[in-house]
Design a protein around this motif. Structure first.
Motif, mmCIF file in Angstrom:
data_model
loop_
_atom_site.group_PDB
_atom_site.id
_atom_site.type_symbol
_atom_site.label_atom_id
_atom_site.label_comp_id
_atom_site.label_asym_id
_atom_site.label_seq_id
_atom_site.Cartn_x
_atom_site.Cartn_y
_atom_site.Cartn_z
ATOM 1 N N UNK A 1 -52.716 50.545 48.948
ATOM 2 C CA UNK A 1 -52.286 50.977 47.629
ATOM 3 C C UNK A 1 -53.323 51.809 46.907
ATOM 4 N N UNK A 2 -54.506 51.976 47.513
ATOM 5 C CA UNK A 2 -55.555 52.817 46.933
ATOM 6 C C UNK A 2 -55.303 54.260 47.362
ATOM 7 N N UNK A 3 -55.319 55.170 46.402
ATOM 8 C CA UNK A 3 -55.070 56.573 46.725
ATOM 9 C C UNK A 3 -56.286 57.181 47.428
ATOM 10 N N UNK A 4 -56.048 57.812 48.573
ATOM 11 C CA UNK A 4 -57.101 58.507 49.296
ATOM 12 C C UNK A 4 -56.640 59.923 49.607
ATOM 13 N N UNK A 5 -57.584 60.851 49.514
ATOM 14 C CA UNK A 5 -57.334 62.256 49.852
ATOM 15 C C UNK A 5 -58.696 62.899 50.069
ATOM 16 N N UNK A 6 -59.131 62.912 51.326
ATOM 17 C CA UNK A 6 -60.499 63.323 51.622
ATOM 18 C C UNK A 6 -61.467 62.561 50.730
ATOM 19 N N UNK A 7 -61.280 61.243 50.684
ATOM 20 C CA UNK A 7 -62.090 60.382 49.845
ATOM 21 C C UNK A 7 -61.224 59.447 49.014
ATOM 22 N N UNK A 8 -61.853 58.493 48.369
ATOM 23 C CA UNK A 8 -61.164 57.613 47.428
ATOM 24 C C UNK A 8 -61.003 58.377 46.116
ATOM 25 N N UNK A 9 -59.778 58.553 45.677
ATOM 26 C CA UNK A 9 -59.506 59.348 44.481
ATOM 27 C C UNK A 9 -59.714 58.478 43.240
ATOM 28 N N UNK A 10 -60.551 58.950 42.335
ATOM 29 C CA UNK A 10 -60.888 58.184 41.127
ATOM 30 C C UNK A 10 -60.682 59.030 39.872
ATOM 31 N N UNK A 11 -60.746 58.362 38.710
ATOM 32 C CA UNK A 11 -60.683 59.083 37.445
ATOM 33 C C UNK A 11 -62.097 59.489 37.024
ATOM 34 N N UNK A 12 -62.222 60.002 35.807
ATOM 35 C CA UNK A 12 -63.512 60.508 35.342
ATOM 36 C C UNK A 12 -64.577 59.423 35.243
ATOM 37 N N UNK A 13 -64.156 58.163 35.138
ATOM 38 C CA UNK A 13 -65.108 57.065 35.011
ATOM 39 C C UNK A 13 -65.412 56.400 36.350
ATOM 40 N N UNK A 14 -64.946 56.984 37.447
ATOM 41 C CA UNK A 14 -65.157 56.509 38.816
ATOM 42 C C UNK A 14 -64.287 55.306 39.167
ATOM 43 N N UNK A 15 -63.266 55.059 38.355
ATOM 44 C CA UNK A 15 -62.329 53.973 38.629
ATOM 45 C C UNK A 15 -61.265 54.462 39.597
ATOM 46 N N UNK A 16 -61.038 53.704 40.662
ATOM 47 C CA UNK A 16 -60.102 54.111 41.706
ATOM 48 C C UNK A 16 -58.675 54.137 41.194
ATOM 49 N N UNK A 17 -57.895 55.072 41.732
ATOM 50 C CA UNK A 17 -56.495 55.205 41.366
ATOM 51 C C UNK A 17 -55.604 54.634 42.460
ATOM 52 N N UNK A 18 -54.467 54.145 42.040
ATOM 53 C CA UNK A 18 -53.488 53.634 42.995
ATOM 54 C C UNK A 18 -52.659 54.801 43.534
ATOM 55 N N UNK A 19 -51.794 54.497 44.490
ATOM 56 C CA UNK A 19 -50.943 55.530 45.067
ATOM 57 C C UNK A 19 -50.085 56.228 44.026
ATOM 58 N N UNK A 20 -49.719 55.516 42.946
ATOM 59 C CA UNK A 20 -48.889 56.134 41.909
ATOM 60 C C UNK A 20 -49.717 56.782 40.797
ATOM 61 N N UNK A 21 -51.059 56.808 40.977
ATOM 62 C CA UNK A 21 -51.916 57.514 40.025
ATOM 63 C C UNK A 21 -52.445 56.685 38.881
ATOM 64 N N UNK A 22 -52.121 55.397 38.822
ATOM 65 C CA UNK A 22 -52.637 54.545 37.746
ATOM 66 C C UNK A 22 -53.976 53.937 38.149
ATOM 67 N N UNK A 23 -54.886 53.742 37.189
ATOM 68 C CA UNK A 23 -56.183 53.136 37.506
ATOM 69 C C UNK A 23 -56.031 51.689 37.978
ATOM 70 N N UNK A 24 -56.857 51.296 38.915
ATOM 71 C CA UNK A 24 -56.832 49.942 39.474
ATOM 72 C C UNK A 24 -57.907 49.100 38.792
ATOM 73 N N UNK A 25 -57.507 48.000 38.240
ATOM 74 C CA UNK A 25 -58.446 47.150 37.516
ATOM 75 C C UNK A 25 -59.571 46.676 38.432
ATOM 76 N N UNK A 26 -60.805 46.895 37.986
ATOM 77 C CA UNK A 26 -61.966 46.340 38.659
ATOM 78 C C UNK A 26 -62.376 47.017 39.947
ATOM 79 N N UNK A 27 -61.771 48.159 40.287
ATOM 80 C CA UNK A 27 -62.103 48.822 41.550
ATOM 81 C C UNK A 27 -62.691 50.199 41.265
#
Length: 408
Positions: free
Chosen positions: A248-274
């Motif tokens: 469920x973690x979004x990957x695309x040539x790497x783990x895709x994160x937001x500006x704060x380095x928080x990982x995004x899920x497959x649907x683009x929402x931030x994942x708590x604590x990751x």
């Protein structure tokens, strides 16, 4: 979010800096660091230089003193690889079948070398990513009487070429692009570095295509065989994200994160604590209005600490900080210090703004639109570092030229 246990997946520079930041920021819970190698965290830049040359041994590249590792109060799970993540259970499965639960997690699994077909079948073919890789390669080139063929003229390939040549070996570099370092510096400045290698006796061949590896050396497209004793494959890396497939973690040539380095899920929402850090991470850098994945020492060190701090901030209901650095990398090749600040792209205009190429000391600026995009220094460390504030302030092109015009 309550944090009792934070798991850091990856025991290299980014992972270590994340663990250190957790402790320096006052986190008193459990910290577990999982590392695929048996070694405790060590510094990678010397692998292609001092350690490969035989000037340093493994104890010189440890990132902390042996006794200070214990002072971190961290549980080390070394020699273990993460193979799966279950976000619902908040658990990571390791290659020995055990699971490690987490409240917070920093993914710092780095990257692995890209390989050529059948590379593992040839004992004389090497790659350079780990301490064990460097030790094995050093044993093959230490005598100084070998023909070493390096496939790929990126930073690792050229550093290996420089070290092998300094030991007395005959060295040939094969590059598919029009110039060395074309991805990081562009063709014009990459060619300058290529000429510096040629001046030291390295045979640099660009615009060539490797057909396949051969027990006698390297076979090129068109049938030419370059016989060699040792082959080093340095054709780039790919982020270690395979273990996250189906998580469920979004990957695309790497783990895709937001500006704060928080990982995004497959649907683009931030994942708590990751969170993620280092070579494995892709994120939008707000300073450059650009999504990027960086494979450099400075970024790994700063990003590991930033990810840990933001994890703790969110857990404490505080505001996390966007990660907006000026990218920086450097390389030592022969007697030359190569440094770059910012970014480069194929469309950038490149202007030598101080010094001269002929004198072997210069500063080149990269222009994108009406803005300074990057700064490249060849044997000009003070000039390069003086451009950092211009990049951080999003200086215009004319402002950057004005700053560089004061250098002498």
């Amino acid at each position: 979010m309550e944090l009792d246990r934070v798991v850091v997946v990856g025991a290299s520079l980014a992972g270590l800096r994340a663990a250190e930041a957790l402790r320096t920021e006052g986190f008193a819970g459990e910290v577990v660091v999982i590392g695929a190698e048996e070694h405790r965290p060590y510094d990678r830049p010397p692998l292609s230089k001092k350690l490969l040359a035989g000037e340093w041994e493994a104890d010189r590249i440890q990132l902390r003193r042996p006794d200070s590792f214990d002072e971190l109060d961290v549980e080390w799970r070394l020699g273990r690889t993460a193979v799966a993540m279950d976000l619902e259970r908040r658990a990571i499965t390791l290659d020995d079948g055990t699971t490690v639960g987490f409240d917070g997690c920093v993914v710092a699994t780095g990257a692995r070398c890209r390989r050529l077909a059948d590379q593992e079948r040839h004992r004389h073919v090497h790659e350079l990513r780990s301490l064990d890789d460097a030790t094995a390669l050093r044993a093959q080139i230490a005598s100084g009487d070998r023909h070493v063929v390096v496939i790929g003229a990126g930073f690792i390939g050229l550093e290996v070429a420089a070290t092998a040549r300094a030991l007395g070996n005959r060295v040939t570099v094969l590059e598919g692009g029009p110039a060395p370092l074309v991805r990081g510096l562009g063709a014009e400045m990459g060619a300058v570095v290529g000429r510096a290698h040629a001046a030291e006796g390295v045979d640099v061949r660009c615009d060539v295509t490797v057909e396949r590896l051969d027990k006698r050396g390297v076979l090129l497209d068109g049938g030419e065989l370059i016989e060699s004793d040792v082959v080093v494959v340095g054709i780039g890396v790919e982020p270690n994200t395979g273990w996250l497939e189906g998580s469920g973690v979004r990957t695309r040539d790497g783990v895709v994160c937001d500006e704060t380095l928080r990982a995004l899920s497959d649907d683009g929402t931030p994942i708590e604590g990751l969170y993620a850090a280092g070579d494995v991470l892709r994120w939008p850098n707000p300073l450059f209005d650009e999504e990027m994945r960086l494979e450099h020492w400075t970024n790994a060190a700063e990003q590991g600490a930033a990810a840990a701090r933001n994890l703790l901030a969110v857990a404490a209901d505080a505001e996390p900080e966007p990660y907006a650095p000026v990218p920086f990398f450097w390389s030592d090749q022969f007697a030359h210090r190569i440094q770059f600040l910012g970014r480069s792209s194929p469309d950038d205009e490149v202007v030598v703004a101080a010094g001269s190429v002929d004198d072997g000391k210069f500063l080149a600026l990269y222009r994108s639109g009406d803005r300074l995009h990057g700064a490249f220094g060849f044997n000009a460390p003070r000039w390069v570092m003086k451009m950092r504030s211009s990049l951080a302030d999003r200086a215009s092109w004319d402002e950057a030229l004005g700053v560089a015009g004061g250098f002498s």
